[in-house]
Write an enzyme that holds these catalytic residues in place. Structure first.
Site, PDB file in Angstrom:
ATOM      1  CG  ASN A  95      -1.888   0.840   1.220  1.00 16.09           C
ATOM      2  OD1 ASN A  95      -2.737   1.108   0.055  1.00 16.09           O
ATOM      3  ND2 ASN A  95      -2.536   1.470   2.079  1.00 16.09           N
ATOM      4  CB  SER A 118      -7.298   2.360  15.745  1.00 13.29           C
ATOM      5  OG  SER A 118      -8.411   2.975  15.173  1.00 13.29           O
ATOM      6  CB  THR A 120     -11.328   1.911  15.728  1.00 15.93           C
ATOM      7  OG1 THR A 120     -12.597   0.849  15.380  1.00 15.93           O
ATOM      8  CG2 THR A 120      -9.947   1.032  15.664  1.00 15.93           C
ATOM      9  CE1 TYR A 170      -6.906  -1.433  10.744  1.00 17.36           C
ATOM     10  CE2 TYR A 170      -8.739  -0.102  11.613  1.00 17.36           C
ATOM     11  CZ  TYR A 170      -7.389  -0.292  11.168  1.00 17.36           C
ATOM     12  OH  TYR A 170      -6.344   0.714  11.597  1.00 17.36           O
ATOM     13  CE  LYS A 214      -4.817  -1.190  13.547  1.00 20.82           C
ATOM     14  NZ  LYS A 214      -3.270  -1.526  13.502  1.00 20.82           N
ATOM     15  NE  ARG A 221     -15.551   9.242  13.339  1.00 22.47           N
ATOM     16  CZ  ARG A 221     -16.656   9.163  13.314  1.00 22.47           C
ATOM     17  NH1 ARG A 221     -17.195   9.898  14.344  1.00 22.47           N
ATOM     18  NH2 ARG A 221     -17.677   8.232  13.137  1.00 22.47           N
ATOM     19  N   GLY A 252     -22.214   1.386  11.044  1.00 18.07           N
ATOM     20  CA  GLY A 252     -21.019   1.150  11.571  1.00 18.07           C
ATOM     21  C   GLY A 252     -20.332   2.646  12.113  1.00 18.07           C
TER      22      GLY A 252
HETATM   23  N1  LIG Z   1      -4.372   6.251   8.849  1.00 13.88           N
HETATM   24  C1  LIG Z   1      -5.442   6.175   9.759  1.00 13.88           C
HETATM   25  O1  LIG Z   1      -6.232   6.674   9.689  1.00 13.88           O
HETATM   26  C2  LIG Z   1      -5.269   5.165  10.760  1.00 13.88           C
HETATM   27  C3  LIG Z   1      -5.880   5.237  12.222  1.00 13.88           C
HETATM   28  C4  LIG Z   1      -5.750   4.515  13.204  1.00 13.88           C
HETATM   29  C5  LIG Z   1      -4.563   3.372  13.047  1.00 13.88           C
HETATM   30  N2  LIG Z   1      -3.775   3.310  11.876  1.00 13.88           N
HETATM   31  C6  LIG Z   1      -2.820   2.336  11.862  1.00 13.88           C
HETATM   32  O2  LIG Z   1      -1.669   2.997  11.578  1.00 13.88           O
HETATM   33  C7  LIG Z   1      -0.842   1.966  10.737  1.00 13.88           C
HETATM   34  C8  LIG Z   1      -0.315   2.809   9.578  1.00 13.88           C
HETATM   35  O3  LIG Z   1      -1.276   3.400   8.559  1.00 13.88           O
HETATM   36  P1  LIG Z   1      -1.151   4.347   7.528  1.00 13.88           P
HETATM   37  O4  LIG Z   1      -2.242   4.978   7.267  1.00 13.88           O
HETATM   38  O5  LIG Z   1       0.304   4.800   7.469  1.00 13.88           O
HETATM   39  O6  LIG Z   1      -1.456   3.045   6.458  1.00 13.88           O
HETATM   40  P2  LIG Z   1      -0.659   2.822   5.301  1.00 13.88           P
HETATM   41  O7  LIG Z   1      -1.188   1.648   4.349  1.00 13.88           O
HETATM   42  O8  LIG Z   1      -0.214   3.994   4.347  1.00 13.88           O
HETATM   43  O9  LIG Z   1       1.060   2.162   5.799  1.00 13.88           O
HETATM   44  C9  LIG Z   1       1.021   0.640   5.985  1.00 13.88           C
HETATM   45  C10 LIG Z   1       2.451   0.249   5.236  1.00 13.88           C
HETATM   46  O10 LIG Z   1       2.642  -1.209   5.669  1.00 13.88           O
HETATM   47  C11 LIG Z   1       2.971  -1.940   4.387  1.00 13.88           C
HETATM   48  N3  LIG Z   1       2.595  -3.098   4.787  1.00 13.88           N
HETATM   49  C12 LIG Z   1       1.298  -3.788   5.048  1.00 13.88           C
HETATM   50  N4  LIG Z   1       1.418  -5.023   5.222  1.00 13.88           N
HETATM   51  C13 LIG Z   1       2.889  -5.551   4.995  1.00 13.88           C
HETATM   52  C14 LIG Z   1       3.542  -6.595   5.260  1.00 13.88           C
HETATM   53  N5  LIG Z   1       2.849  -7.886   5.526  1.00 13.88           N
HETATM   54  N6  LIG Z   1       4.664  -6.607   5.015  1.00 13.88           N
HETATM   55  C15 LIG Z   1       5.417  -5.514   4.938  1.00 13.88           C
HETATM   56  N7  LIG Z   1       4.778  -4.077   4.844  1.00 13.88           N
HETATM   57  C16 LIG Z   1       3.584  -4.299   4.993  1.00 13.88           C
HETATM   58  C17 LIG Z   1       2.229  -1.251   3.290  1.00 13.88           C
HETATM   59  O11 LIG Z   1       2.749  -1.421   2.006  1.00 13.88           O
HETATM   60  C18 LIG Z   1       2.282   0.401   3.834  1.00 13.88           C
HETATM   61  O12 LIG Z   1       3.399   0.946   3.266  1.00 13.88           O
HETATM   62  C19 LIG Z   1      -1.675   0.815  10.379  1.00 13.88           C
HETATM   63  O13 LIG Z   1      -1.268  -0.314  11.411  1.00 13.88           O
HETATM   64  C20 LIG Z   1      -2.960   1.655  10.746  1.00 13.88           C
HETATM   65  O14 LIG Z   1      -4.030   0.349  10.904  1.00 13.88           O
HETATM   66  C21 LIG Z   1      -4.358   4.302  10.962  1.00 13.88           C
END
Ligand SMILES: NC(=O)c1ccc[n+]([C@@H]2O[C@H](COP(=O)([O-])OP(=O)(O)OC[C@H]3O[C@@H](n4cnc5c(N)ncnc54)[C@H](O)[C@@H]3O)[C@@H](O)[C@H]2O)c1
Length: 338
Positions: free
Chosen positions: A35, A125, A127, A150, A154, A232, A298
Site C-alpha cells: 500500500n 486506533s 476504534t 479490522y 487492533k 471526529r 458502523g
Molecule cells: N491512517 C489511519 O487513519 C489510521 C488510524 C488508526 C490506526 N492506523 C494504523 O496505523 C498504521 C499505519 O497506517 P497508515 O495509514 O500509514 O497505513 P498505510 O497503508 O499507508 O501504511 C502501512 C504500510 O505497511 C505496509 N505493509 C502492510 N502489510 C505489510 C506486510 N505484510 N509486510 C510489509 N509491509 C506491509 C504497506 O505497504 C504500507 O506501506 C496501521 O497499522 C493502521 O492500521 C491508521
C-alpha cells in the site's frame, strides 16, 4: 540507535521515519509496498538528506522476519505500522486481516522476546473505544466490541502485546491509539497516497476538490451533534509522527511506568464533517461538491480524545490546527495530480 519501522513507506510510517531521522536515529524500513510506493524513499531523502536502510519483503514470511532480526541484531526499538487498514475489505476478507495484522505482530514480538531488552510501539486506533459513553475519551474508557475485523485486530493486537509484556519484563511496549490522522508533510515531498477510492474523509474531499471524484457523500445529518454530522478528532500526521518519537524515547530512556502503556493521540478537539468541509473551502478557496445521504452502518456519532495523558506523560502536544492540516493535504493533492 537503530530503529526498525515496519510499514515505513506508508502514510504515517513515512512521516515518522522523517522525524526519527531528524532526531538522529538510524532507521531501517521494512515494507512490502502493498500500500505504498518505492518513491517515498526519495521523498524522505529529500526532506532529511538521508535515505533510510530499506528492505522490501512481506512480514508474513516468518523465516524472512527471523533472518532480518539476525542480520540487524543491533535494533534497539521497533515502531510497527505494517498492517492492512481498509475496514470494508476486512469485512470481506477477515482472514487476510487477521493474518497480516496479528500474524505479523506475533512474528515481530517473538523476535523481540529473543532479544530481551527491546522497545516496541504499536499503531492502535480510537476504534477500540467504539461509541464511547463520555467525551472526550480517556484511556480509561472501556474497550467496546469491535465493529469490524479490522477494529478487532487492533483490540486483539493490544491484548497480545499486554500478555507478552506481562511475562517478558525486559520487553517494553506502548500502544498508541490514533484518532484521525490527516494532512501531509509541509515540504510537499510525502503525504497520503490512497490506492483506489479513499476510505477516509479528507483524501476524499481533496480528490473531489481536484476533480478526481465527482461528489462527496456526507453520511447522515441527523446525528445528535451540533450540526447533525459525525464528529471526529483530526490530527496532523506530522504531530502524530512526533508523538511516536516521544513514545520511543520514553521507552529507550526507561522512563516508562510498567512495561506496557497506552496513550491516546489526538488534538482534543472534535470537528464535524461539515466543519471539515468548511475548512477545506476556507484553505482552498474552492467550493466542494457534496450531498447529504443516509447514515452509513458502523459509524460512531462522535469520537475525540482526552489528550491529557499524552500531553503530561509524553510531554507531547498536537500543534497544528484543522486548517493547517487541511492546507497541507490540499497542497499535497495538487502536487500528486500535477
Ligand atoms: N491512517 C489511519 O487513519 C489510521 C488510524 C488508526 C490506526 N492506523 C494504523 O496505523 C498504521 C499505519 O497506517 P497508515 O495509514 O500509514 O497505513 P498505510 O497503508 O499507508 O501504511 C502501512 C504500510 O505497511 C505496509 N505493509 C502492510 N502489510 C505489510 C506486510 N505484510 N509486510 C510489509 N509491509 C506491509 C504497506 O505497504 C504500507 O506501506 C496501521 O497499522 C493502521 O492500521 C491508521
Amino acid at each position: 540507535m537503530k530503529i526498525l519501522v515496519t510499514g515505513g513507506l506508508g502514510f504515517i510510517g513515512s512521516h515518522t521515519v522523517v522525524e526519527l531521522q531528524n532526531e538522529g536515529f538510524e532507521v531501517v524500513v521494512v515494507d512490502n509496498l502493498s500500500n505504498s510506493s518505492i518513491n517515498v524513499l526519495e521523498g524522505i531523502e529529500a526532506i532529511t538528506g538521508k535515505r533510510p536502510i530499506f528492505e522490501e519483503f512481506d512480514l508474513r514470511d516468518k523465516p524472512k522476519v527471523q533472518d532480518f532480526f539476525q542480520k540487524h541484531d543491533d535494533i534497539a526499538g521497533v515502531i510497527h505500522f505494517a498492517a492492512s487498514k481498509a475496514v470494508g475489505e476486512s469485512v470481506e476478507e477477515p482472514l487476510l486481516y487477521y493474518e497480516n495484522n496479528l500474524g505479523v505482530l506475533v512474528y515481530v514480538l517473538q523476535e523481540l522476546k529473543k532479544k530481551g531488552d527491546a522497545s516496541f510501539i504499536f499503531s492502535s486506533s480510537c476504534t477500540v473505544y467504539g461509541q464511547a459513553d463520555e467525551m472526550p475519551i480517556t484511556e480509561a474508557a472501556p474497550v467496546k466490541p469491535a465493529e469490524s475485523p479490522y477494529g478487532n485486530t487492533k483490540q486483539v493486537g493490544e491484548e497480545i502485546i499486554r500478555d507478552t509484556c506481562k511475562v517478558n519484563p525486559e520487553l517494553k511496549a506502548i500502544s498508541l491509539r490514533y484518532f484521525n490522522p490527516i494532512g501531509a508533510h509541509p515540504s510537499g515531498k510525502i503525504g497520503e497516497l490512497p490506492i483506489g477510492v479513499p476510505q477516509n474523509l479528507v483524501p476524499f474531499i481533496t480528490q473531489t476538490g481536484v476533480g478526481l471524484r465527482e461528489q462527496l457523500s456526507v453520511f447522515g445529518d441527523d446525528y445528535p451533534t451540533e450540526d447533525g454530522t459525525c464528529v471526529r478528532d483530526y490530527i496532523h500526521v506530522v504531530d502524530l509522527a512526533k508523538a511516536h518519537v516521544a513514545a520511543l524515547q520514553r521507552l529507550l530512556e526507561n522512563k516508562n511506568e510498567g512495561n506496557y502503556e497506552v496513550f491516546n493521540l489526538g488534538t482534543g478537539t472534535g470537528s464535524s464533517v461539515l466543519e471539515v468541509i468548511q475548512s477545506f473551502e476556507r484553505v482552498s478557496g474552492e467550493k466542494l461538491n457534496y450531498k447529504i445521504v443516509g447514515r452509513r452502518p458502523g459509524d460512531v456519532i462522535q469520537a475525540y480524545a482526552d489528550t491529557k495523558k499524552a500531553n503530561e506523560i509524553l510531554g507531547w502536544k498536537a500543534k497544528s490546527s484543522l486548517d493547517d492540516a487541511m492546507k497541507s493535504a490540499w497542497e499535497w493533492e495538487k502536487i500528486v495530480r500535477s
